[in-house]
Design an enzyme around this catalytic site. Structure first.
Site, PDB file in Angstrom:
ATOM      1  N   GLU A  35       0.874  -1.162   0.000  1.00  0.00           N
ATOM      2  CA  GLU A  35       0.000   0.000   0.000  1.00  0.00           C
ATOM      3  C   GLU A  35       0.917   1.219   0.000  1.00  0.00           C
ATOM      4  O   GLU A  35       1.826   1.298   0.825  1.00  0.00           O
ATOM      5  CB  GLU A  35      -0.872   0.031   1.258  1.00  0.00           C
ATOM      6  CG  GLU A  35      -1.826   1.222   1.249  1.00  0.00           C
ATOM      7  CD  GLU A  35      -2.584   1.422   2.555  1.00  0.00           C
ATOM      8  OE1 GLU A  35      -2.274   0.732   3.540  1.00  0.00           O
ATOM      9  OE2 GLU A  35      -3.484   2.283   2.572  1.00  0.00           O
ATOM     10  N   ARG A 262       6.050 -13.153   9.160  1.00  0.00           N
ATOM     11  CA  ARG A 262       6.759 -11.933   8.828  1.00  0.00           C
ATOM     12  C   ARG A 262       8.054 -11.838   9.615  1.00  0.00           C
ATOM     13  O   ARG A 262       8.260 -12.545  10.588  1.00  0.00           O
ATOM     14  CB  ARG A 262       5.874 -10.725   9.099  1.00  0.00           C
ATOM     15  CG  ARG A 262       5.595 -10.508  10.583  1.00  0.00           C
ATOM     16  CD  ARG A 262       4.559  -9.426  10.790  1.00  0.00           C
ATOM     17  NE  ARG A 262       4.896  -8.249  10.008  1.00  0.00           N
ATOM     18  CZ  ARG A 262       4.000  -7.317   9.658  1.00  0.00           C
ATOM     19  NH1 ARG A 262       2.746  -7.456  10.033  1.00  0.00           N
ATOM     20  NH2 ARG A 262       4.366  -6.265   8.981  1.00  0.00           N
ATOM     21  N   LYS A 272       4.637   0.606   9.911  1.00  0.00           N
ATOM     22  CA  LYS A 272       4.698   1.852   9.165  1.00  0.00           C
ATOM     23  C   LYS A 272       4.150   3.004   9.990  1.00  0.00           C
ATOM     24  O   LYS A 272       4.681   4.107   9.963  1.00  0.00           O
ATOM     25  CB  LYS A 272       3.872   1.724   7.883  1.00  0.00           C
ATOM     26  CG  LYS A 272       4.601   1.094   6.730  1.00  0.00           C
ATOM     27  CD  LYS A 272       3.801   1.336   5.448  1.00  0.00           C
ATOM     28  CE  LYS A 272       3.754   0.101   4.582  1.00  0.00           C
ATOM     29  NZ  LYS A 272       2.815   0.200   3.471  1.00  0.00           N
TER      30      LYS A 272
END
Length: 676
Positions: A35, A262, A272
């Site tokens: 994104e 992850r 983020k």
RNA sequence: UGGCCUAUGGUGUAACUGGCAACACGUCGGUUUUUGGUACCGAAGAGUCUAGGUUCGAGCCCUAGUGGGCCAACCA
């Protein structure tokens, strides 16, 4: 030619299985779908390397797709930065795609769903809907608008698109099952009204599709064979498949989502949103601050793409939660830079050294090797004179014989130059050394081939000639957080763990060859670490970043010397106990080849003699399935009893233990038990 | 009062699909070295969360438990 089986990670295995099944090599296609709402970080590198790595491995195309369905958070700046980061890592995408390119198709499909009675417009407040949704442990209930007619839904949805409603008035939901055990299946939202301009579609749309409705369909449109994402999307898979079922034609590639764990790094945060906070609050200068775990930060810090890719490779791909030690990342950058970085001399904490027997005004330009790891790197000249800077740490008036550096009366080599002998230290009123005197041996010049030059001295120091030295700003970094897991403490914020000393700016003195450098150039300042030229560096004002220090086994030893072993005998190198040896031997006893087994049994007998009775009894309640351990227990009991001249059965619990073995199906156990 | 995922040295990942638990980082020791770097050699460190079961044989298969993670944004 038996080629060793190279282990595949579980995703590669899935691909292999699919290839062995209905997929052909041409069907393979992957994607990386960020994104564009922030900068990429080291965690994204894992996702990038997995999908692009698969692309390289199978010669398959990989799309770079921007998942831009939320105009509130997304910006062109991030799109550009992401492209730069992915290319910098060395990957080539097939196509750049945007979810926003599919808005029309998605809208058309949504109409189909409505017509099929599989989607409806809900007109409640978000609070009311949340209420009806239930909780993970409690089922939800149907809302009042769930059974609107198709006509009404069509009408309302068209008007949502036409901009007749304000945000929050209506949304479009899939009609699935409000009591589903998976919360995501409880009539998930497909569209919401957002009166915001989109960075690509401008004001064309005022309804925007949600992630779940967009992602799988985008994969399908692009004919992605394997849609790989991180573990937290596992619950979404069911919905991903449900949405796909609604549009799948059965004639083309049916994309599948698979999930991996992850990457987490200790002393680092990887969100983020939180990284953005560090930027906004000025904790760091920007997204590319060299202390940031962003790709741009690492790049500015001096990390190479190769080192990051090697690191990701070393980390592996699996499904369990993990925390990687930053030391592994540091290992990989050192490994890479050691082979490639030119060596230079720079003094970071200078103290003046005067060679009293070196002629005043004289200078020599000495040969220096550029990189001992790379013979093709050649040599350069370094100026030498009577007055030099050396590292303050490299001199001590009196030191123990473990100290290899300059002390009064002892010899040490100046790298690429002469052997010197320490002399007087001049101090100021406060006792700090301002100047060190020494003498040099004129016969000992490096590379001169004289006997004196070959003399063995323990220490070698780097140095720089004061009159020739070039000043530079040098930025030394420490980890941004003082806690291993800054994000993992109940009731504490990651901001509480910010290391106030993560940036130290000093003035260094460099050899003059460094006057001509350009941004990004990487050097090893010998004995000091790897440094690169920062983007803020100019010819007038050089700026270097320390990428990483050298491994320093001396630094580790030092504290020990000062306080030798006063913590009591720490871990007195525990001799392996007979019991642990027997346990170890017993472990595989049940499935060893005959010859080896007999030998192992003999060993067990030997060690069993040293056991205590309690230890032997410890074997008696071994789990039934641990055949090897039970076997070892029987053998131990046998040898132990014999050594003690006892009847085995007199030992408490032994009889039952033996009996159980006798009745076991395992022949070895039966045999061993029958001996008693 | 749920569903899904997961559990192997300090860390991470393997174990060719059931056959003597390996590799890397880290740690410790040694050799070489004009970087206390590099390189090379060596060592210690887990017996695979627990309990049952299947099997000649289980880290791997089955069952139950326990620990950890994820799931209730008109975010992705």
């Amino acid at each position: 030619m038996t080629e060793a089986h190279k282990p595949l990670n579980f995703i590669e295995q899935i691909v292999e299985e699919d290839l062995a099944g209905t997929y052909t090599k041409d069907d393979l296609r992957f994607r990386f779908p960020p994104e564009p709402n922030g900068y990429l970080h080291i965690g994204h590198c894992k996702a990038i390397c997995i999908s692009f790595g698969l692309g390289e491995k199978y010669g398959a195309p990989v799309n770079l797709r921007f998942d831009d369905t939320n105009p509130a958070k997304e910006e062109q700046e991030y799109v550009d930065a992401i492209k730069e980061d992915v290319s910098w890592l060395g990957y080539k995408w097939d196509k750049v795609c945007f979810s926003s390119d599919y808005f029309q198709q998605l809208y058309d499909w949504a109409i189909t769903l409505i017509k099929d009675g599989k989607a409806y417009v809900d007109s409640q407040t978000s609070e009311a809907m949340a209420e009806q949704k239930g909780t993970p442990t409690q089922p939800g209930v149907d809302g009042p608008y769930r059974n609107r007619s198709v006509e009404e839904n069509l009408d309302l949805f068209a008007r949502m698109k036409a901009g007749e409603f304000s945000e929050g008035e209506h949304i479009l939901r899939a009609k699935i099952d409000m009591t589903h055990t998976n919360m995501l299946m409880r009539d998930p939202i497909m569209y919401r009204v957002l009166h915001k301009d989109h960075h690509r579609t401008g004001s064309d749309w005022c309804i925007y599709p949600m992630y779940d409705w967009t992602h799988g369909e985008s994969d399908y449109i692009e004919q992605i064979s394997h849609s790989l994402c991180s573990l937290e999307f596992k619950p979404h898979r069911e919905l991903y498949d449900w949405f796909l079922d609604q549009v799948y034609t059965g004639k083309d590639v049916r994309t599948k989502q698979r999930e991996f764990a992850r990457l987490n790094l200790n002393y680092t945060i990887m969100s983020k949103r939180k990284l953005l906070k560090l930027v906004e609050e000025g904790v760091v200068s920007d997204w590319d601050d060299p202390r940031m775990p962003t790709i741009s930060g690492l790049r500015r810090r001096g990390y190479t793409a190769a080192s990051i890719r090697n690191f990701i490779d070393a980390v592996g791909v699996a499904k369990r939660d993990n925390v990687i030690d930053v030391a592994l990342l540091e290992f990989h950058i050192r490994e890479d830079l050691n082979k490639t970085a030119p060596r230079v001399m720079a003094v970071l904490d200078p103290v003046k050294l005067v060679i009293t027997n070196y002629p005043e005004g004289q200078e020599e330009w000495l040969d220096a090797e550029n990189n001992p790891e790379d013979q093709t790197a050649g040599e350069r000249k370094v100026p030498f004179s009577r007055e030099l800077y050396i590292e303050r740490e490299d001199f001590k008036e009196n030191a123990g014989n473990k100290y290899f550096r300059l002390t009064t009366g002892k010899e040490v080599r100046l790298k690429n130059a002469y052997i010197i002998k320490g002399g007087e230290a001049i101090k100021d009123a406060s006792g700090t050394i301002t100047e060190i005197h020494c003498t040099y041996d004129p016969e000992s010049r490096s590379g001169s081939g004289t006997e004196a030059s070959k003399r063995n001295v323990k220490g070698t120091l780097h140095w720089v000639s004061i009159q020739h030295a070039v000043k530079a700003e040098v930025r030394l970094f420490d980890r941004l957080f003082s806690d291993e897991n800054p994000d993992g403490h109940e009731g504490k914020d990651f901001m509480d763990f910010i290391n106030p000393n993560s940036l130290q700016i000093i003035t260094g003195y460099l050899e003059p060859s460094l006057q001509e450098v350009s941004t990004g150039d990487i050097f090893q300042f010998q004995r000091m670490g790897y440094f690169n030229v920062d983007k803020e560096s100019t010819k007038k004002h050089l700026v270097f970043n320390r990428t990483v220090g050298l491994r320093d086994s001396w630094a580790k030893k030092k504290p020990k010397q000062q306080q030798p072993q006063q913590q009591g005998a720490q871990k007195p190198q525990q001799q392996a106990s007979p019991l642990s040896v027997i346990n170890k031997l017993g472990k595989k006893l049940a499935n060893l080849p005959e010859e080896k087994r007999l030998k192992t049994v003999a060993d067990i007998h030997k060690y069993a003699v040293e056991l205590t009775e309690e230890e032997v009894q410890g074997f008696f309640n071994t789990a039934a399935k641990k055949v090897g351990t039970r076997l070892a227990g029987l053998e131990s009991l046998y040898a132990f009893a014999k050594a003690q001249e006892k009847e085995p059965k007199d030992i408490e619990g032994a009889a039952a233990f033996i009996e159980k073995a006798r009745e076991d199906n395992n022949e070895l156990l039966q045999e061993a038990a029958s001996r008693f």
